[in-house]
Design a protein around this motif. Structure first.
Motif, PDB file in Angstrom:
ATOM      1  N   THR A  60       0.826  -1.202   0.000  1.00 62.72           N
ATOM      2  CA  THR A  60       0.000   0.000   0.000  1.00 62.72           C
ATOM      3  C   THR A  60       0.865   1.259   0.000  1.00 62.72           C
ATOM      4  O   THR A  60       0.616   2.213  -0.744  1.00 62.72           O
ATOM      5  CB  THR A  60      -0.935   0.002   1.228  1.00 62.72           C
ATOM      6  OG1 THR A  60      -1.801  -1.129   1.167  1.00 62.72           O
ATOM      7  CG2 THR A  60      -1.781   1.270   1.265  1.00 62.72           C
ATOM      8  N   GLU A  61       1.904   1.265   0.840  1.00 64.14           N
ATOM      9  CA  GLU A  61       2.782   2.430   0.909  1.00 64.14           C
ATOM     10  C   GLU A  61       3.671   2.558  -0.331  1.00 64.14           C
ATOM     11  O   GLU A  61       3.913   3.660  -0.824  1.00 64.14           O
ATOM     12  CB  GLU A  61       3.641   2.342   2.169  1.00 64.14           C
ATOM     13  CG  GLU A  61       2.846   2.481   3.464  1.00 64.14           C
ATOM     14  CD  GLU A  61       3.739   2.492   4.691  1.00 64.14           C
ATOM     15  OE1 GLU A  61       4.973   2.550   4.525  1.00 64.14           O
ATOM     16  OE2 GLU A  61       3.200   2.444   5.813  1.00 64.14           O
ATOM     17  N   THR A 109      -5.604   2.007  -3.037  1.00 67.81           N
ATOM     18  CA  THR A 109      -6.774   1.804  -2.188  1.00 67.81           C
ATOM     19  C   THR A 109      -7.001   0.303  -1.998  1.00 67.81           C
ATOM     20  O   THR A 109      -6.296  -0.531  -2.580  1.00 67.81           O
ATOM     21  CB  THR A 109      -8.023   2.414  -2.836  1.00 67.81           C
ATOM     22  OG1 THR A 109      -8.296   1.712  -4.058  1.00 67.81           O
ATOM     23  CG2 THR A 109      -7.827   3.896  -3.127  1.00 67.81           C
ATOM     24  N   ALA A 110      -8.025  -0.040  -1.201  1.00 61.46           N
ATOM     25  CA  ALA A 110      -8.329  -1.454  -0.954  1.00 61.46           C
ATOM     26  C   ALA A 110      -8.677  -2.184  -2.249  1.00 61.46           C
ATOM     27  O   ALA A 110      -8.238  -3.309  -2.474  1.00 61.46           O
ATOM     28  CB  ALA A 110      -9.489  -1.571   0.047  1.00 61.46           C
ATOM     29  N   THR A 148       6.735   0.440  -9.874  1.00 58.24           N
ATOM     30  CA  THR A 148       5.391   0.966 -10.130  1.00 58.24           C
ATOM     31  C   THR A 148       4.363  -0.153  -9.953  1.00 58.24           C
ATOM     32  O   THR A 148       4.696  -1.344 -10.017  1.00 58.24           O
ATOM     33  CB  THR A 148       5.266   1.529 -11.553  1.00 58.24           C
ATOM     34  OG1 THR A 148       5.395   0.445 -12.499  1.00 58.24           O
ATOM     35  CG2 THR A 148       6.350   2.574 -11.812  1.00 58.24           C
ATOM     36  N   LEU A 149       3.110   0.249  -9.781  1.00 62.91           N
ATOM     37  CA  LEU A 149       2.028  -0.723  -9.647  1.00 62.91           C
ATOM     38  C   LEU A 149       1.900  -1.568 -10.908  1.00 62.91           C
ATOM     39  O   LEU A 149       1.653  -2.778 -10.839  1.00 62.91           O
ATOM     40  CB  LEU A 149       0.706  -0.001  -9.360  1.00 62.91           C
ATOM     41  CG  LEU A 149      -0.539  -0.881  -9.225  1.00 62.91           C
ATOM     42  CD1 LEU A 149      -0.405  -1.832  -8.041  1.00 62.91           C
ATOM     43  CD2 LEU A 149      -1.790  -0.015  -9.083  1.00 62.91           C
ATOM     44  N   ALA A 150       2.084  -0.947 -12.071  1.00 64.62           N
ATOM     45  CA  ALA A 150       1.965  -1.684 -13.331  1.00 64.62           C
ATOM     46  C   ALA A 150       3.013  -2.787 -13.432  1.00 64.62           C
ATOM     47  O   ALA A 150       2.713  -3.919 -13.831  1.00 64.62           O
ATOM     48  CB  ALA A 150       2.094  -0.715 -14.513  1.00 64.62           C
ATOM     49  N   THR A 151       4.260  -2.460 -13.053  1.00 65.49           N
ATOM     50  CA  THR A 151       5.326  -3.468 -13.115  1.00 65.49           C
ATOM     51  C   THR A 151       5.081  -4.576 -12.107  1.00 65.49           C
ATOM     52  O   THR A 151       5.298  -5.759 -12.399  1.00 65.49           O
ATOM     53  CB  THR A 151       6.692  -2.818 -12.858  1.00 65.49           C
ATOM     54  OG1 THR A 151       6.882  -1.743 -13.777  1.00 65.49           O
ATOM     55  CG2 THR A 151       7.819  -3.828 -13.029  1.00 65.49           C
ATOM     56  N   LEU A 158      -7.867   9.004   5.482  1.00 64.87           N
ATOM     57  CA  LEU A 158      -6.532   8.549   5.107  1.00 64.87           C
ATOM     58  C   LEU A 158      -5.603   8.606   6.307  1.00 64.87           C
ATOM     59  O   LEU A 158      -5.774   9.440   7.210  1.00 64.87           O
ATOM     60  CB  LEU A 158      -5.959   9.424   3.985  1.00 64.87           C
ATOM     61  CG  LEU A 158      -6.726   9.445   2.651  1.00 64.87           C
ATOM     62  CD1 LEU A 158      -6.110  10.473   1.719  1.00 64.87           C
ATOM     63  CD2 LEU A 158      -6.728   8.064   2.007  1.00 64.87           C
ATOM     64  N   SER A 159      -4.606   7.717   6.328  1.00 65.60           N
ATOM     65  CA  SER A 159      -3.590   7.738   7.374  1.00 65.60           C
ATOM     66  C   SER A 159      -2.559   8.816   7.072  1.00 65.60           C
ATOM     67  O   SER A 159      -2.611   9.480   6.030  1.00 65.60           O
ATOM     68  CB  SER A 159      -2.906   6.369   7.466  1.00 65.60           C
ATOM     69  OG  SER A 159      -2.109   6.149   6.315  1.00 65.60           O
ATOM     70  N   ALA A 160      -1.601   8.955   7.975  1.00 57.20           N
ATOM     71  CA  ALA A 160      -0.549   9.953   7.780  1.00 57.20           C
ATOM     72  C   ALA A 160       0.284   9.667   6.540  1.00 57.20           C
ATOM     73  O   ALA A 160       0.862  10.581   5.935  1.00 57.20           O
ATOM     74  CB  ALA A 160       0.350  10.003   9.012  1.00 57.20           C
ATOM     75  N   THR A 161       0.355   8.393   6.153  1.00 52.41           N
ATOM     76  CA  THR A 161       1.132   8.020   4.964  1.00 52.41           C
ATOM     77  C   THR A 161       0.307   8.063   3.686  1.00 52.41           C
ATOM     78  O   THR A 161       0.803   7.737   2.613  1.00 52.41           O
ATOM     79  CB  THR A 161       1.711   6.600   5.135  1.00 52.41           C
ATOM     80  OG1 THR A 161       0.631   5.669   5.292  1.00 52.41           O
ATOM     81  CG2 THR A 161       2.622   6.525   6.353  1.00 52.41           C
ATOM     82  N   GLY A 162      -0.989   8.422   3.808  1.00 53.55           N
ATOM     83  CA  GLY A 162      -1.852   8.498   2.637  1.00 53.55           C
ATOM     84  C   GLY A 162      -2.609   7.239   2.320  1.00 53.55           C
ATOM     85  O   GLY A 162      -3.315   7.178   1.312  1.00 53.55           O
ATOM     86  N   ALA A 163      -2.491   6.217   3.182  1.00 55.14           N
ATOM     87  CA  ALA A 163      -3.203   4.958   2.955  1.00 55.14           C
ATOM     88  C   ALA A 163      -4.639   5.068   3.471  1.00 55.14           C
ATOM     89  O   ALA A 163      -4.888   5.716   4.501  1.00 55.14           O
ATOM     90  CB  ALA A 163      -2.488   3.822   3.661  1.00 55.14           C
TER      91      ALA A 163
END
Length: 435
Positions: A43-44, A49-50, A103-106, A390-395
């Protein structure tokens, strides 16, 4: 009478082949469940998102599902040796790509390649078991196979949490890729498709039975025959509902549920998934042995479905939390789901022996289609009511109500499997279809 052979040598060869294939199968299970333990890091790393996390994890299941019938064709035509060798090599490359992804794609490409590679291992292993072990013991050897394979799933829970204290998740997946490529080499070197290739008679001939009739038609016609076999489809739905939802839950959402709703750390939450996985492995071994001893398949599958549905209702409706009740529900959830292994013996017994790989693959397709749909659907129903926190890390931060909607989905999958269990025909532990 079968020709003379050295029984001791036969046992050495048989168990050597089994050991190489089961090692590959343990890696299959590890990759299946590992995303739950590294969900926070994923996630980080990719800011998802979920629903997106569910899709990334389920990429494995998407291709695994699509490949089950081709895997059956490969096992029945080219043999287990070639299929597993190729699968290990592809999965190894995919694991390395996943570990190095920026990256998410990779990462999705890597996860896709892992799923593509490991998709052929289980069917190849079960096909190998069908020619190297007696039909009378197929339920038991299937149970042992799932028990040992689940050691990989167990390693992806508590032990993985400990490993992540000393090594980062990227290095771990790269190392797993190297191991898989090594297993590809061992598969080509040591595995053989049937006893006759090593100078032994077939197992059927050893037992005084005539050898299985070889296929007389093109594999496409064989495949059509398997797909049109109505006796196989209840097993497909059974695995879709029970094992699909269990793998989807333990493989991704159980750890976040225990962390976000019940305040457990990753290490503490892993105890629940570890025990559920251990119970699942034990359930597979026990169910296979009980089914063989009873000479019945249907009652074992029905009892497992009813018990699994009961545990899902318990997670949904009971006021459980960290402690005895929560642990009991997770343990019994895994234990009851272990009965699914009998569906493979059932599939082999309602199809001609020459098509056993395809028959098992069809039932196995249901399992992974269930998991492929369950993981993103669980995330989707959570996002439906998410308040945007969102959390402090943006999750994203989810609450108990969000996870409750996911548990309704889990219960629905279990109910579907329960209905399917009553549509199975009884084989009494013997093949009921002539070649």
């Amino acid at each position: 009478m079968p020709k003379a052979y050295d029984p001791a040598r036969f046992e050495r060869v048989r168990w050597t082949i089994y050991s190489v294939l089961i090692a590959a199968y343990m890696l299959v299970f590890f990759h299946r469940f590992a995303p739950a333990m590294v969900s926070g890091e994923l996630t980080e790393a990719f800011g998802v998102t979920a629903a997106a996390l569910g899709s990334l994890s389920a990429m494995y299941f998407y291709i695994y599902t699509a490949m089950q019938m081709p895997a059956g064709v490969l096992a029945d035509t080219l043999g287990s040796r070639f299929a597993v060798m190729l699968g290990n090599a592809v999965a190894g490359c995919g694991s390395i790509v996943f570990g190095l992804a920026e990256t998410l794609a990779t990462a999705s490409v890597g996860r896709f390649l892992v799923g593509l590679g490991v998709s052929v291992v289980f069917v190849g292993l079960m096909k190998s078991n069908s020619v190297w072990f007696s039909e009378r013991k197929y339920g038991s050897i299937s149970g042992l196979t799932l028990l040992l394979g689940n050691l990989g799933a167990i390693a992806a829970t508590g032990p993985l949490a400990l490993m992540l204290l000393v090594v980062d998740w990227r290095s771990l997946f790269v190392a797993l890729g190297v191991i898989a490529i090594g297993l590809a080499v061992l598969s080509w070197w040591l595995v053989r498709d049937k006893p006759e290739q090593m100078g032994f008679p077939s197992v059927r001939e050893m037992e005084g039975l005539p050898p299985a009739t070889p296929r007389q038609q093109h594999w496409i016609r064989d495949l059509k025959s398997v797909v049109s076999n109505r006796r196989l489809w209840p097993g497909f739905i059974y695995d879709f509902g029970i094992t699909g939802s269990l793998f989807g839950m333990l493989g991704l959402w159980a750890i976040p549920l225990l962390r976000d709703v019940h305040g457990l750390s990753r290490g503490d939450a892993s105890l629940y998934t570890t025990l559920a996985t251990v119970a699942f492995a034990i359930g597979c071994l026990v169910a296979g042995n009980v089914s063989d001893r009873l000479g019945r398949r249907r009652p074992v599958l029905q009892a497992g479905a009813l018990a699994y549905l009961g545990m899902c209702l318990g997670l949904l409706l009971l006021p459980w939390g960290p402690g005895a009740l929560g642990l009991t529900l997770f343990i019994l959830l895994g234990l009851s789901a272990g009965c699914f292994v009998v569906a493979y013996a059932h599939a082999k017994e309602v199809a001609p022996p020459a098509f056993s790989g395809m028959a098992i693959a069809l039932v196995n397709t249901g399992l992974f289609l269930g998991a492929a749909l369950f993981q993103p659907l669980f995330g989707w129903v959570m996002d439906l009511g998410w308040d945007g926190t969102l959390s402090a890390t943006g999750a994203p931060v989810y609450d108990a109500g969000d996870y409750q909607r996911g548990l309704w989905l889990l219960t629905g999958f279990a109910a579907l499997a329960t209905v399917a269990s009553w549509l199975l025909v009884e084989t009494r532990g013997k093949n009921i279809v002539e070649d």
